[in-house]
Scaffold this motif. Sequence first.
Motif, PDB file in Angstrom:
ATOM      1  N   VAL A  11      -1.679   1.919   8.208  1.00 39.07           N
ATOM      2  CA  VAL A  11      -1.555   0.728   7.390  1.00 39.07           C
ATOM      3  C   VAL A  11      -1.063  -0.367   8.301  1.00 39.07           C
ATOM      4  CG1 VAL A  11      -0.494  -0.316   5.381  1.00 39.07           C
ATOM      5  CG2 VAL A  11      -0.916   2.150   5.410  1.00 39.07           C
ATOM      6  N   ALA A  63      -3.869   8.353   8.809  1.00 36.21           N
ATOM      7  CA  ALA A  63      -3.655   7.223   7.919  1.00 36.21           C
ATOM      8  C   ALA A  63      -3.033   6.108   8.727  1.00 36.21           C
ATOM      9  CB  ALA A  63      -2.732   7.613   6.771  1.00 36.21           C
ATOM     10  N   VAL A  81       0.848  -1.195   0.000  1.00 34.37           N
ATOM     11  CA  VAL A  81       0.000   0.000   0.000  1.00 34.37           C
ATOM     12  C   VAL A  81       0.877   1.236   0.000  1.00 34.37           C
ATOM     13  CG1 VAL A  81      -1.421   1.452   1.497  1.00 34.37           C
ATOM     14  CG2 VAL A  81      -2.112  -0.869   1.051  1.00 34.37           C
ATOM     15  N   ASN A  82       0.545   2.166  -0.852  1.00 29.89           N
ATOM     16  CA  ASN A  82       1.203   3.464  -0.819  1.00 29.89           C
ATOM     17  C   ASN A  82       0.150   4.524  -0.552  1.00 29.89           C
ATOM     18  OD1 ASN A  82       3.728   2.407  -1.468  1.00 29.89           O
ATOM     19  ND2 ASN A  82       3.249   2.454  -3.648  1.00 29.89           N
ATOM     20  N   ALA A  83       0.440   5.366   0.405  1.00 33.91           N
ATOM     21  CA  ALA A  83      -0.545   6.387   0.732  1.00 33.91           C
ATOM     22  C   ALA A  83       0.120   7.749   0.793  1.00 33.91           C
ATOM     23  CB  ALA A  83      -1.194   6.081   2.079  1.00 33.91           C
ATOM     24  N   ALA A  91       3.648  -5.286   9.646  1.00 31.70           N
ATOM     25  CA  ALA A  91       4.084  -3.966  10.110  1.00 31.70           C
ATOM     26  C   ALA A  91       2.887  -3.040  10.273  1.00 31.70           C
ATOM     27  CB  ALA A  91       5.076  -3.371   9.130  1.00 31.70           C
ATOM     28  N   LYS A  92       3.090  -1.993  11.037  1.00 33.70           N
ATOM     29  CA  LYS A  92       1.995  -1.070  11.289  1.00 33.70           C
ATOM     30  C   LYS A  92       2.490   0.371  11.191  1.00 33.70           C
ATOM     31  CE  LYS A  92      -1.859  -0.593  14.453  1.00 33.70           C
ATOM     32  NZ  LYS A  92      -2.456  -1.031  15.699  1.00 33.70           N
ATOM     33  N   VAL A  93       1.771   1.140  10.433  1.00 30.77           N
ATOM     34  CA  VAL A  93       2.147   2.545  10.241  1.00 30.77           C
ATOM     35  C   VAL A  93       0.954   3.404  10.638  1.00 30.77           C
ATOM     36  CG1 VAL A  93       2.796   4.295   8.544  1.00 30.77           C
ATOM     37  CG2 VAL A  93       3.670   1.967   8.326  1.00 30.77           C
ATOM     38  N   GLU A  94       1.217   4.386  11.465  1.00 29.81           N
ATOM     39  CA  GLU A  94       0.144   5.284  11.877  1.00 29.81           C
ATOM     40  C   GLU A  94       0.559   6.720  11.622  1.00 29.81           C
ATOM     41  OE1 GLU A  94      -2.057   4.612  15.766  1.00 29.81           O
ATOM     42  OE2 GLU A  94      -0.336   3.257  15.904  1.00 29.81           O
ATOM     43  N   HIS A  95      -0.328   7.464  11.026  1.00 32.08           N
ATOM     44  CA  HIS A  95      -0.012   8.862  10.744  1.00 32.08           C
ATOM     45  C   HIS A  95      -1.186   9.734  11.162  1.00 32.08           C
ATOM     46  CE1 HIS A  95       1.489  12.305   8.355  1.00 32.08           C
ATOM     47  NE2 HIS A  95       0.212  12.572   8.304  1.00 32.08           N
ATOM     48  N   ILE A 153       3.501   7.203   2.594  1.00 32.96           N
ATOM     49  CA  ILE A 153       3.554   5.930   3.318  1.00 32.96           C
ATOM     50  C   ILE A 153       3.665   4.821   2.286  1.00 32.96           C
ATOM     51  CG2 ILE A 153       2.299   4.366   4.858  1.00 32.96           C
ATOM     52  CD1 ILE A 153       0.777   6.943   5.848  1.00 32.96           C
ATOM     53  N   GLU A 154       4.719   4.023   2.386  1.00 35.23           N
ATOM     54  CA  GLU A 154       4.884   2.898   1.474  1.00 35.23           C
ATOM     55  C   GLU A 154       5.071   1.641   2.315  1.00 35.23           C
ATOM     56  OE1 GLU A 154       7.312   5.818  -1.592  1.00 35.23           O
ATOM     57  OE2 GLU A 154       7.808   3.688  -1.578  1.00 35.23           O
ATOM     58  N   GLN A 155       4.075   0.783   2.259  1.00 33.06           N
ATOM     59  CA  GLN A 155       4.019  -0.343   3.190  1.00 33.06           C
ATOM     60  C   GLN A 155       4.034  -1.642   2.416  1.00 33.06           C
ATOM     61  OE1 GLN A 155       3.681  -2.593   5.313  1.00 33.06           O
ATOM     62  NE2 GLN A 155       2.255  -2.156   6.978  1.00 33.06           N
TER      63      GLN A 155
END
Lengths: 444, 252, 485
Positions: free
Chosen positions: A385, A383, A364-366, C419-423, C412-414
């Motif tokens: 992910v 956001a 995923v790219n956001a 993994a976990k990304v929070e913004h 954000i590139e996941q």
Amino acid sequence: MAMERSYPAVLADRYAELAPTLAHHSVGWLNRLREESAARYRSAGLPTPRVEAWRFTNLKDLVATDFALAQALPPVALDSLPRSSLLAVNGHVLAFVNGKLRADLSTLDDLPAGVTLLPLSEALRREEGILSAHLGRVVETVENPFIDLNTALMEDGIVLSLAEGAVLDKPLHIVSIGVSTQGGDKPVAFFPRLLAVLGKNARATIFESHAGIGDGAYLSAMLSEIRLEEGAHLEHYQLQNEGRAAFHIANAYAQLAAGAVYDHFALQIGSRLSRNEVHAALLGEGARCHMNGAYLGLDKQHLDSTTFIDHAVPGCSSREVYKGVLDGQAHGVFQGKILVRRDAQQTDGHQLNRALLLSRGAEVNAKPELEIYADDVKCSHGATVGELDETQLFYLQARGIDRDSARALLIEAYVQEALDEIGNAEARLPFQRLVGGWLKSRKD
Amino acid sequence: MSLIEIKNLHATVDGNAILKGIDLTIEPGEVHAIMGPNGSGKSTLSYVIAGREGYEVTEGDILFDGKSILEMETDERAIAGIFLAFQYPVEIPGVANTTFLKAAVNARRKAAGEAEVDAMQFLKLLREKTKLLGVTDEMLKRAVNVGFSGGEKKRNEILQMAVLEPRFAVLDETDSGLDIDALRIVADGVNALRGPERSMLVITHYQRLLDYIVPDKVHVLAKGRIVASGGKELAQELESTGYAGYADTEAA
Amino acid sequence: MVGTAETLEQVQALEDRKYKYGFVTDIEMERAPKGLSEETIRFISAKKGEPDWMLEWRLKAYRHWLTMEEPDWAKLGYPPIDYQDAYYYAAPKSKDDKPKSLDEVDPELLATYEKLGIPLQEQKWLAGVAVDAVFDSVSVATTYKKKLEEKGIIFCSISEALRDHGDLVRQYIGSVVPYSDNFFATLNCAVFTDGSFVYIPKGVRCPMELSTYFRINASETGQFERTLIIADEGSYVSYLEGCTAPQRDENQLHAAVVELVALDDAEIKYSTVQNWYPGDENGVGGIYNFVTKRAACRGRNSKVAWTQVETGSAITWKYPSCILQGDNSVGEFYSVAITNNRQQADTGTKMIHIGKNTRSTIISKGISAGRANNTYRGLVKIMPKAENARNYTQCDSLLIGSKCGAHTVPYIEQRNPTAKVEHEATTAKISEDQLFYCQQRGLSEEDAVSVIVNGFCKEVMKELPMEFAVEAQKLIGISLEGSVG
């Protein structure tokens, strides 16, 4: 060395090919508009990932495909298309196959007073005043090669116009079916166009179902121009369920006058590569926009949802919720920009994008973006992910639900958050069915 | 000399006339109460005294120590000794309560040509004042009013008053949102600050607060004017009759 | 104890209404010929007596640079820079016989430091700070080397390091920011003149904060600092970088490169206070600051924390980043960026998660006033092998006035499902209620703004070492003077 900023303009030479067949609606202003668009497109070409707005979506496969314009209707039986691949809604239907109207599949019942609804081809033949007044106006100052490509090559589409205070009694359901070619024929490309103009306090609901038949490639590149006058309210729901080798590049541009409301929801589950852009310009005070969506990807699908909300005047609000679920090697893209211009004080703009990765290889790219030039505003974006919450999974399992069912349950709940943003329950239901179907097919 | 003298005060907010000729004189050491129905102009009066932007005086004057304060900025009035306990204390994220109070204390000392207090001195000073109001060290460390309950916010206002030692304090609906126990703590805090040199103006909708902070005089404000004045018994009278009668007199 | 936020007295003690460090020192400079060419590069390299490999590396970078285009993706607008219209080398004349002690240092130079408030004298030692002061391009004095030497710590100018620790430099330079990395970094590789070098040996905890004050002085001299810090296994170092520059009308180009390497269990804390001349109210003058800062968390359990307070420069283009390669490595980025008048800042970070269980935190506070534009631009990238990686990002913008802009552009590139990304991003203004409340308690409007903004920035300010926090708080007040009312 570094990649160039543009790919060659695919299909650019098709304009010369198409021009003679456009004779039946060779209105002077329209021909000029088409020629200018074709020329602009030819020189600009298509963007590479070096162009910031396209950094996550690479059109190289589309560019490498040698498309032809759709000619006669293909001899494929339409009943090979399962009904479940379309939104189940009742209303006025305008159906297109490879971009050409299928009157036999369309049902335009008696329309209420003040409502004009007809195929673009017919509007062109009748030289409807609404076309000269509105066609191309909403996107006049926008730079986007797909706008030019559509304007140059559009053959048919939908014109919906509501007079002041008019109400479209039933939803309009636009069905666009792509049928991929067989044998040695070139993949087809078609460019539907929607023009919707709602007068003061008018109300309408539009559904779009984009689906496909066959395993081959085709390009569906729709452009929607939407103008909402003061107090008008449009509900606009899109389903992108194209054939799994299809390219889907859709652009919708809405302009909102004071107090107008634009409710939008898009579900993307089909195609091999898609980009669904939705733009709303809030040009009158008190305009409101809800821009929501979900994207569910499998295999090697590439699903791009790009949105742009332009707060140009004070006192407008926007709310945006997008949810993504990516399985297999699918690649999801969410780009959402909120612009608050200098004078747009008391803007309320909120955006949430969340995505779930279900497998290794999914991506995923956001890029949620805020560009703010007014100080008295409330804007935020969030956001996330990640994967399913382990503690929730554990909780469900502890209650005796097996892991797979627990996962399915949680995924469904996850997407539901976006579906809940659809205020109109009747509109929510058909999307819910499709999401349910997607989840079931994923498990199989 | 009277500490505060409000003369024929007219004020507008956004072009709407709210105060329409208020006369009020408070002597040193006196506590006056202003009561009145919602929308009578009570809070407007407190903001005009504090010098809030957007509250425009169109006629009349406010004298503090015999001098007009109308040309003074908000902070200049504060340093001169005018304190407003806010009805809705404002949250300032990230700024610790102690930091904020020390800045306010030092602003005064600087204006008086005194040396600024250091952190240790200040904490000592602060601790003396906090006991009475039940303000904990933990509350002092928290950001100004952020995450405070209604009662904590009001206690914090009174603590600030205790630390800044104003000569004239306006308490704007300090009782609103307080239960009886919190009200008692706040009232005790206020009463401890009463003295021969310090005057107060207690603004309230209900008589309840005045059972705890007993005023020398009570005024009734309705539609931007003081329509009745009397002793503390006036408050009790209002409790039984309500404001209806006063609103009527202003109907024309 | 005095908390960092409790230094309002210092904030209020601001007497200088204008840029405090706006003065020019008159010291004879020895300059390279104007302009950029292989000749210039050979001149610089020869002047510094560098080994051949260094010259070759510089030339390779220069040749590559000629093929590159200046980046245009940042939200910045400035007139084209004429790279041939600048001097790439300037050194105080006393360089040939370098002073052995402070007594031998040019008194005027010392007076400059005095004005800058850099006490090179004893009291600094008492404060536990060793100073490697860079005057324009050449390090002229390094103090308390001995104390560090006892622990085996190397803290010197990069020129000295090239002479005395050539192998170490050769092993690491360009290993985090390669010579071909980006337009400005590549330019730096070709023409860098000096900077700091730090090596902390295995298991050593550096006993004091290491500090370098940069100062651009000579007119038209581009400043190309190069800093390299290596924290060997199990070591710890806290490094402070602070900058001031004299008032000038000409724009001055600055393109620094900072490379950090943290090996197993090592930790580097890198703090910056940047208050170079921002230009005047009309946007005339000011430093163009194009900086490449990157850390490689190479070892397991390594950690790098970047903290920056950016108040100066006309143009800031800066993205201190972490490559989280070692398993369990940690990257942190705490930033306050203040822009006023016509300043433009496009700053943020990149967190590249490669190793397992890598963690990153990003806290960014952008304050925009006047006609300034302030952009947070950050990338969080989770590579497929970064099992259980975690990122948390919080970006808050504060607008003061209605002529400025605040922008948030996170990427954000996941690519890993575990993994976990929070913004999270918010934008706000200083409310009239807050201002009125502070003023009612006796604070002037400017002090009220300073207090509120310092509160807004608190999460970042508390990450600064104490010595810096005080200065940084003052700077926030100074930077926003005249922004309200």
